[in-house]
Design a protein around this motif. Structure first.
Motif, mmCIF file in Angstrom:
data_model
loop_
_atom_site.group_PDB
_atom_site.id
_atom_site.type_symbol
_atom_site.label_atom_id
_atom_site.label_comp_id
_atom_site.label_asym_id
_atom_site.label_seq_id
_atom_site.Cartn_x
_atom_site.Cartn_y
_atom_site.Cartn_z
ATOM 1 N N SER A 87 69.324 57.234 54.965
ATOM 2 C CA SER A 87 70.324 57.126 53.905
ATOM 3 C C SER A 87 69.784 57.809 52.662
ATOM 4 N N ASP A 88 70.689 58.132 51.744
ATOM 5 C CA ASP A 88 70.312 58.770 50.491
ATOM 6 C C ASP A 88 70.532 57.791 49.342
ATOM 7 N N GLY A 122 70.543 52.537 47.642
ATOM 8 C CA GLY A 122 70.672 53.339 48.857
ATOM 9 C C GLY A 122 70.067 52.691 50.077
ATOM 10 N N THR A 123 69.273 51.608 49.899
ATOM 11 C CA THR A 123 68.656 50.937 51.046
ATOM 12 C C THR A 123 69.426 49.683 51.452
ATOM 13 N N ASP A 181 66.885 54.781 60.837
ATOM 14 C CA ASP A 181 68.148 55.016 60.150
ATOM 15 C C ASP A 181 67.861 55.686 58.812
#
Length: 511
Positions: free
Chosen positions: A157-158, A96-97, A155
């Motif tokens: 994100s999941d 996810g990163t 930013d």
């Protein structure tokens, strides 16, 4: 089943339950989305706070191996080339990163603080981090950070991460920081905040809704069923009583009126009013049939007696009496037939004729009648209006002492015909009763000269069906004054040249 859903109570309950169910589902979805959004935003805020804490340490020149990385949360530090230079100690897997590496690599300028090679993945080269080129957040040269500066934007994100053998979902925040120490350049710090509590809260809310909504719908349906049953109970009482009235044919009975002020109470009152009108109508019909039978019996019996005597003794046959009885029987039959047609709703028609000429013709057939009649055009049935004139003139002739006066004039939109006699007049308390069928006053009860009591009833019915009125009052010189008002110059249905005056004419009519 068909009978059940054919009831108003069942349909009302189903409709209410369906509407509430749709509202609850829509509200539940909105609540779940709002709850999830708020909790995810909160997790993002915590992740951004952790990322900025690490970024602040890096901006202050802290070495990679001296960073305070929370062992319970995944943290990654990536340089501008996409190489992982620092990570949480117990991090075993992450997604996810954009950087899947979990062990830092030694960088050219990393010097102190860089961990040995790639740890467990030491044989991998930098090609594993194929997304590293974009970790500067997409900044152009004009947006480059100053040395020691931390980016204002983060930013999100999941993804997922495994720490010390435990896997969970995380909300990641990425923050950039410019580090001048040892030529580190621009670094990106990824920090994650677990979504376990958020997901648990959403699942709990969903479970509560899945259990609570059906229970709420069941309670609401039950309440609606009971309330509707209570509200419709008077209607069932009205229906039951109407069924009993129909079965017994007893129109004297009345439906129960609930002690409320709603539509059901108004329905009950209207039903009782309808029953009262129906009872009165049936009673009038019975009385009419009885009176008609009584009136017909006398001339028929008299005529039969005279004919039987004539058969046995021709020399004793009273021919003039038989003719008189036959004529009276014929007139009575004609009156009954006209009343039947009027009761059946026979319209007056819209033929136009001169009422003055009709008045003069009827008056000329009777002695002792003075006429003052102007030419006035009316619309309707010439035969029915002629019957009214004949009945009024015959009634006046029977009660007048010496003279009968007829006048015809116009008053605005009305043609006014007045028939006056110099007789004893009509007592004030009898002036409406004489227009009822088969009613004769005491001085006119003789069938030989008083008629059957239908003439005035027919006259008023015809007047009303022509849009007019028929009333009686005392004449100026004593006696009775019958006044017939008919719309002048237009049809009873509202047509003709004077149709625009119809409403005003009816409003001006005496009652």
């Amino acid at each position: 089943m068909r009978r059940l859903f054919g009831s108003v109570r069942a349909r009302a309950t189903l409709a209410a339950t369906f509407v509430v169910a749709v509202a609850l589902v829509a509200a539940g979805i909105a609540v779940l989305f709002s709850l999830r959004s708020n909790l995810y935003e909160q997790a993002g805020t915590e992740a951004e706070r952790a990322a900025r804490t690490v970024a602040a340490d890096l901006a202050g020149g802290t070495a990679y191996d001296e960073l305070s990385l929370d062992g319970d949360r995944p943290v990654q530090v990536v340089d501008a080339s996409g190489t992982l230079v620092a990570a949480s100690e117990d991090l075993e897997r992450i997604s996810g990163t954009g950087v899947d590496a979990v062990r830092p690599r030694a960088s050219a300028g990393g010097g102190s603080g860089a961990a040995d090679g790639a740890g467990e993945d030491g044989d991998d080269d930098d090609s594993d981090d194929d997304s590293g080129g974009g970790h500067n957040g997409g900044r152009g040269n004009d947006d480059a950070l100053e040395p020691g500066e931390i980016g204002d934007d983060a930013d999100f994100s999941d993804g997922t991460a495994t720490i010390d053998g435990e896997s969970a979902d995380y909300r990641f925040a990425a923050v950039e920081v410019e580090v001048e120490v040892q030529d580190r350049g621009t670094l990106t710090v990824y920090a994650g905040s677990p979504l376990t509590a958020e997901q648990s809260a959403v699942r709990t809310a969903l479970t509560v809704m899945l259990i609570g909504f059906p229970l709420l719908l069941a309670v609401m349906a039950g309440v609606t069923w009971l309330v509707t049953r209570r509200a419709l109970r008077p209607v069932e009482g009205i229906r039951g009583e109407m069924a009993a009235i129909t079965a017994s044919e007893d129109l004297a009975r009345r439906v129960p009126v609930p002690d409320t002020h709603d539509e059901v109470a108004r329905l009950a009152r209207t039903t009782n009013e309808t029953l009262a009108v129906l009872e009165a109508s049936v009673e009038r019909q019975r009385r009419f049939v009885a009176d008609a039978s009584h009136e017909l019996r006398s001339p028929i019996a008299s005529l039969r007696t005279q004919l039987e005597v004539g058969v046995a003794h021709p020399e004793l046959l009273d021919v003039p009496g038989a003719v008189e009885d036959t004529v009276r029987l014929q007139r009575l039959a004609a009156d009954l037939l006209l009343l039947a047609r009027l009761d059946a709703g026979e319209g007056p028609g819209d033929a136009r004729f001169d009422l003055g000429a009709l008045v003069r013709r009827e008056a000329a057939q009777r002695a002792g009648v003075t006429v003052d009649a102007a030419a006035v055009e009316v619309a309707g049935s010439r035969g029915q209006v002629g019957r009214v004139l004949a009945n009024l003139l015959d009634n006046a002739r029977r009660h007048a002492r010496s003279r009968t006066a007829v006048t015809l004039r116009t008053e605005g939109p009305w043609a006014v015909l007045a028939v006056a006699d110099d007789g004893a007049g009509v007592p004030e308390h009898e002036r409406e009763r004489i227009f009822e069928r088969f009613v004769r006053l005491d001085d006119a009860r003789s069938r030989d000269d008083g008629g059957a009591g239908l003439g005035l009833a027919i006259a008023r019915d015809v007047a009303r069906r022509h849009g007019g009125t028929l009333t009686v009052r005392e004449a100026p010189g004593g006696g009775a004054l019958f006044e017939l008002r008919l719309p002048a110059g237009r049809s009873p249905a509202g047509g003709g040249p004077a149709a625009t005056d119809g409403r005003a004419a009816r409003a001006d009519a005496p009652r």
